[in-house]
Design a protein around this motif. Structure first.
Motif, PDB file in Angstrom:
ATOM      1  N   ASP A   1       2.172   8.000  -5.334  1.00  0.00           N
ATOM      2  CA  ASP A   1       1.011   7.104  -5.399  1.00  0.00           C
ATOM      3  C   ASP A   1       1.206   6.217  -6.626  1.00  0.00           C
ATOM      4  O   ASP A   1       1.462   6.720  -7.726  1.00  0.00           O
ATOM      5  CB  ASP A   1      -0.270   7.941  -5.513  1.00  0.00           C
ATOM      6  N   LEU A   2       1.078   4.907  -6.436  1.00  0.00           N
ATOM      7  CA  LEU A   2       1.379   3.999  -7.542  1.00  0.00           C
ATOM      8  C   LEU A   2       0.536   4.299  -8.783  1.00  0.00           C
ATOM      9  O   LEU A   2       0.987   4.097  -9.908  1.00  0.00           O
ATOM     10  CB  LEU A   2       1.186   2.536  -7.122  1.00  0.00           C
ATOM     11  N   ARG A   3      -0.682   4.813  -8.574  1.00  0.00           N
ATOM     12  CA  ARG A   3      -1.510   5.153  -9.738  1.00  0.00           C
ATOM     13  C   ARG A   3      -0.860   6.251 -10.566  1.00  0.00           C
ATOM     14  O   ARG A   3      -0.863   6.212 -11.791  1.00  0.00           O
ATOM     15  CB  ARG A   3      -2.908   5.603  -9.283  1.00  0.00           C
TER      16      ARG A   3
ATOM     17  N   ASN B   1      -5.819  -3.966  -5.457  1.00  0.00           N
ATOM     18  CA  ASN B   1      -6.359  -3.280  -6.638  1.00  0.00           C
ATOM     19  C   ASN B   1      -5.556  -3.426  -7.921  1.00  0.00           C
ATOM     20  O   ASN B   1      -6.056  -3.114  -8.990  1.00  0.00           O
ATOM     21  CB  ASN B   1      -6.474  -1.774  -6.353  1.00  0.00           C
ATOM     22  N   ARG B   2      -4.301  -3.834  -7.814  1.00  0.00           N
ATOM     23  CA  ARG B   2      -3.423  -3.700  -8.982  1.00  0.00           C
ATOM     24  C   ARG B   2      -3.030  -5.059  -9.548  1.00  0.00           C
ATOM     25  O   ARG B   2      -2.024  -5.652  -9.136  1.00  0.00           O
ATOM     26  CB  ARG B   2      -2.173  -2.916  -8.536  1.00  0.00           C
TER      27      ARG B   2
ATOM     28  N   GLN C   1     -10.762  -7.389  -8.393  1.00  0.00           N
ATOM     29  CA  GLN C   1     -10.604  -5.971  -8.060  1.00  0.00           C
ATOM     30  C   GLN C   1     -11.148  -5.754  -6.652  1.00  0.00           C
ATOM     31  O   GLN C   1     -12.351  -5.808  -6.445  1.00  0.00           O
ATOM     32  CB  GLN C   1     -11.385  -5.135  -9.094  1.00  0.00           C
TER      33      GLN C   1
ATOM     34  N   ALA D   1      -4.023  -4.911   0.852  1.00  0.00           N
ATOM     35  CA  ALA D   1      -3.859  -3.442   0.961  1.00  0.00           C
ATOM     36  C   ALA D   1      -3.996  -2.772  -0.414  1.00  0.00           C
ATOM     37  O   ALA D   1      -4.214  -3.452  -1.417  1.00  0.00           O
ATOM     38  CB  ALA D   1      -2.551  -3.074   1.636  1.00  0.00           C
ATOM     39  N   GLY D   2      -3.880  -1.437  -0.420  1.00  0.00           N
ATOM     40  CA  GLY D   2      -4.238  -0.625  -1.596  1.00  0.00           C
ATOM     41  C   GLY D   2      -3.718  -1.162  -2.916  1.00  0.00           C
ATOM     42  O   GLY D   2      -4.488  -1.338  -3.873  1.00  0.00           O
ATOM     43  N   ILE D   3      -2.428  -1.434  -2.992  1.00  0.00           N
ATOM     44  CA  ILE D   3      -1.852  -1.922  -4.249  1.00  0.00           C
ATOM     45  C   ILE D   3      -2.176  -3.406  -4.433  1.00  0.00           C
ATOM     46  O   ILE D   3      -2.604  -3.836  -5.505  1.00  0.00           O
ATOM     47  CB  ILE D   3      -0.316  -1.713  -4.248  1.00  0.00           C
TER      48      ILE D   3
ATOM     49  N   GLY E   1       0.843  -1.190   0.000  1.00  0.00           N
ATOM     50  CA  GLY E   1       0.000   0.000   0.000  1.00  0.00           C
ATOM     51  C   GLY E   1       0.876   1.236   0.000  1.00  0.00           C
ATOM     52  O   GLY E   1       1.956   1.250  -0.591  1.00  0.00           O
TER      53      GLY E   1
HETATM   54  P1  ADP Z   1      -1.957   3.104   3.389  1.00  0.00           P
HETATM   55  O1  ADP Z   1      -1.559   4.446   2.863  1.00  0.00           O
HETATM   56  O2  ADP Z   1      -2.507   3.123   4.782  1.00  0.00           O
HETATM   57  O3  ADP Z   1      -0.912   2.060   3.188  1.00  0.00           O
HETATM   58  P2  ADP Z   1      -3.621   1.707   1.451  1.00  0.00           P
HETATM   59  O4  ADP Z   1      -3.343   0.319   1.858  1.00  0.00           O
HETATM   60  O5  ADP Z   1      -5.029   2.026   1.052  1.00  0.00           O
HETATM   61  O6  ADP Z   1      -3.243   2.752   2.554  1.00  0.00           O
HETATM   62  O7  ADP Z   1      -2.667   2.013   0.216  1.00  0.00           O
HETATM   63  C1  ADP Z   1      -2.708   3.233  -0.465  1.00  0.00           C
HETATM   64  C2  ADP Z   1      -1.862   3.086  -1.723  1.00  0.00           C
HETATM   65  O8  ADP Z   1      -2.384   2.037  -2.539  1.00  0.00           O
HETATM   66  C3  ADP Z   1      -1.862   4.316  -2.609  1.00  0.00           C
HETATM   67  O9  ADP Z   1      -0.784   5.151  -2.286  1.00  0.00           O
HETATM   68  C4  ADP Z   1      -1.701   3.734  -4.002  1.00  0.00           C
HETATM   69  O10 ADP Z   1      -0.307   3.609  -4.310  1.00  0.00           O
HETATM   70  C5  ADP Z   1      -2.269   2.351  -3.906  1.00  0.00           C
HETATM   71  N1  ADP Z   1      -3.613   2.230  -4.487  1.00  0.00           N
HETATM   72  C6  ADP Z   1      -4.803   2.458  -3.904  1.00  0.00           C
HETATM   73  N2  ADP Z   1      -5.817   2.216  -4.758  1.00  0.00           N
HETATM   74  C7  ADP Z   1      -5.251   1.823  -5.913  1.00  0.00           C
HETATM   75  C8  ADP Z   1      -5.747   1.451  -7.193  1.00  0.00           C
HETATM   76  N3  ADP Z   1      -7.045   1.413  -7.463  1.00  0.00           N
HETATM   77  N4  ADP Z   1      -4.842   1.121  -8.132  1.00  0.00           N
HETATM   78  C9  ADP Z   1      -3.533   1.134  -7.843  1.00  0.00           C
HETATM   79  N5  ADP Z   1      -3.000   1.493  -6.689  1.00  0.00           N
HETATM   80  C10 ADP Z   1      -3.841   1.830  -5.733  1.00  0.00           C
END
Ligand code: ADP
Length: 395
Positions: A277-279, A329-330, A357, A324-326, A204
């Motif tokens: 941000d990976l996006r 979702n990725r 997803q 987690a986020g990446i 993330g």
């Molecule tokens: P934290 O910041 O607490 O680690 P997250 O686990 O939600 O929170 O991770 C956030 C990160 O995940 C973002 O910085 C981004 O790099 C990545 N991210 C979130 N959503 C997406 C998505 N739909 N596609 C790609 N990367 C995503």
């Protein structure tokens, strides 16, 4: 029993309210505030929203407020956040500058606002209490180790959730049960030789990899601080310690400058040339920015390095999990991490991977010896459950 879990950022306040009846739980409310400038007002707003939604009539219904506290100097586990623990956390401010100070501020404000409600923290380091001694050490003089220079490991609540849920998905309810009981039964007797072996990748804004044997962590890619291990969004990840005196002596950087660079200008941001941000990094790469592509490739390579390490330690694995986020979702990142691991039994199903997803799924081929899984994490639930146990044990 109603337990509020508060997630404190430097300018954000997020919460979830859980109700427990025996082992059964329900999520009563979930909310959050961004760009908080007046924290006491933020806490009032949170309590106001809980009442407005009918989740509580009165604050006295809250049995406790739970926090996913990060790091203290000596304390770990699930503990009441009294003055002594807060002081111990203060000692961790230098090594967790992005995490500890907002928690300390927020916890003290909750204590002022709700003096009769127990405030309980589950430290992110708690899951690693039973890792082998070799996984705790750096090659520093003993005096440094006793001063606190050791590997801790972080993202404990998230990886513990993955330990439980992955065991369930593997059909190992016995291991899932052990994992849920981990802090009660104190881990030690449960590690055994290990026939349920999992690697959990929490990817993330900050990222880490954990090896798990029979529901118990054997180590985590983060060490002394949450700045270490994999490259994070803007934090450095692993670094040769001599880089610091080198930059201070050769380039005249001050200690403050070094800390700022390592904690705010490093990781994906540092390598990609400014995108954290990976996006955004991906969008830059799609436009032909080679530094952005290098940042992605570098993150993948570092994830694989840690997976390799735990694969060896565990003598093979049953499941490789992304969260987690990446991780949730990725699909492209999951594909890159799993590329050419067929000889190790990791065979991703590209169709299942692409289709997945932000939902729980097994994304490996049906006959893949290693199950590759996506499991949305639930750190707040892990905190709430441990806080409930703490209250029951201490009532
Ligand atoms: P934290 O910041 O607490 O680690 P997250 O686990 O939600 O929170 O991770 C956030 C990160 O995940 C973002 O910085 C981004 O790099 C990545 N991210 C979130 N959503 C997406 C998505 N739909 N596609 C790609 N990367 C995503």
């Amino acid at each position: 029993m109603k337990i509020l879990v508060a997630n404190l950022g430097s300018t954000s306040l997020k919460w979830r309210l859980f109700a427990f009846e025996g082992a059964q739980f329900s999520l009563l409310h979930k909310g959050g505030l961004e760009r908080v400038t007046d924290y006491p007002a933020g806490i009032n707003e949170c309590l106001g929203q809980l009442k407005q939604a009918g989740a509580i009539q009165d604050e006295s219904e809250l049995s406790a407020v739970g926090f996913k506290t990060v790091l203290a100097q000596t304390v770990t586990g699930c503990v009441e956040l009294n003055d002594a623990v807060l002081e111990d956390m203060e000692g961790g401010n230098l090594i967790a500058p992005a995490h500890n100070p907002p928690y300390l501020t927020g916890i003290r404000l909750f204590a002022e606002r709700m003096p009769k409600t127990p405030l309980v923290g589950l430290f992110e380091t708690a899951f690693y209490q039973w890792i082998p001694d070799t996984a705790k050490r750096y090659g520093v003089p003993d005096s440094w180790y006793h001063a606190g220079v050791r590997r801790w490991g972080f993202h404990g609540a998230s990886h513990k959730f993955i330990a439980e849920r992955s065991a369930e998905l593997l059909g190992r309810e016995d291991i899932a049960h052990r994992a849920r009981q981990l802090y009660v039964d104190q881990g030690k007797s449960m590690i055994g030789d290990g026939d349920c072996r999992v690697i959990s990748c929490h990817l993330g804004g900050s990222s880490s990899v954990t090896g798990i044997r029979n529901g118990v962590a054997i180590g985590n890619s983060m060490g002394l601080s949450p700045q270490s291990g994999l490259p994070h969004n803007n934090r450095v990840g692993d670094l040769d310690a001599m880089a610091i005196p080198f930059m201070m002596q050769k380039k005249g950087l001050t200690l403050d400058h070094v800390i700022r660079d390592l904690c705010h200008e490093g990781g994906l941001k540092g390598v990609s040339g400014g995108h954290n941000d990976l996006r955004d990094v991906q969008a830059q790469s799609d436009q032909g920015n080679q530094d952005a592509q290098l940042a992605i490739d570098f993150l993948v390579a570092e994830i694989r390095r840690w997976i390799g390490s735990y694969y060896l330690e565990l003598n093979g694995i049953d499941a490789l999990v992304f969260t987690a986020g990446i991780g949730e979702n990725r699909a492209m990142m999951r594909e890159a991490v799993c590329a050419q691991l067929g000889n190790l039994g990791v065979c991703l199903d590209p169709v299942e991977n692409e289709a997945c997803q932000a939902a729980e799924a097994v994304i490996s081929h049906e006959d893949s010896p290693v199950k590759v899984m996506v499991i949305p994490t639930n750190e707040e639930l892990v905190v709430a459950r441990e806080v409930k146990r703490f209250l029951e044990k201490n009532s």
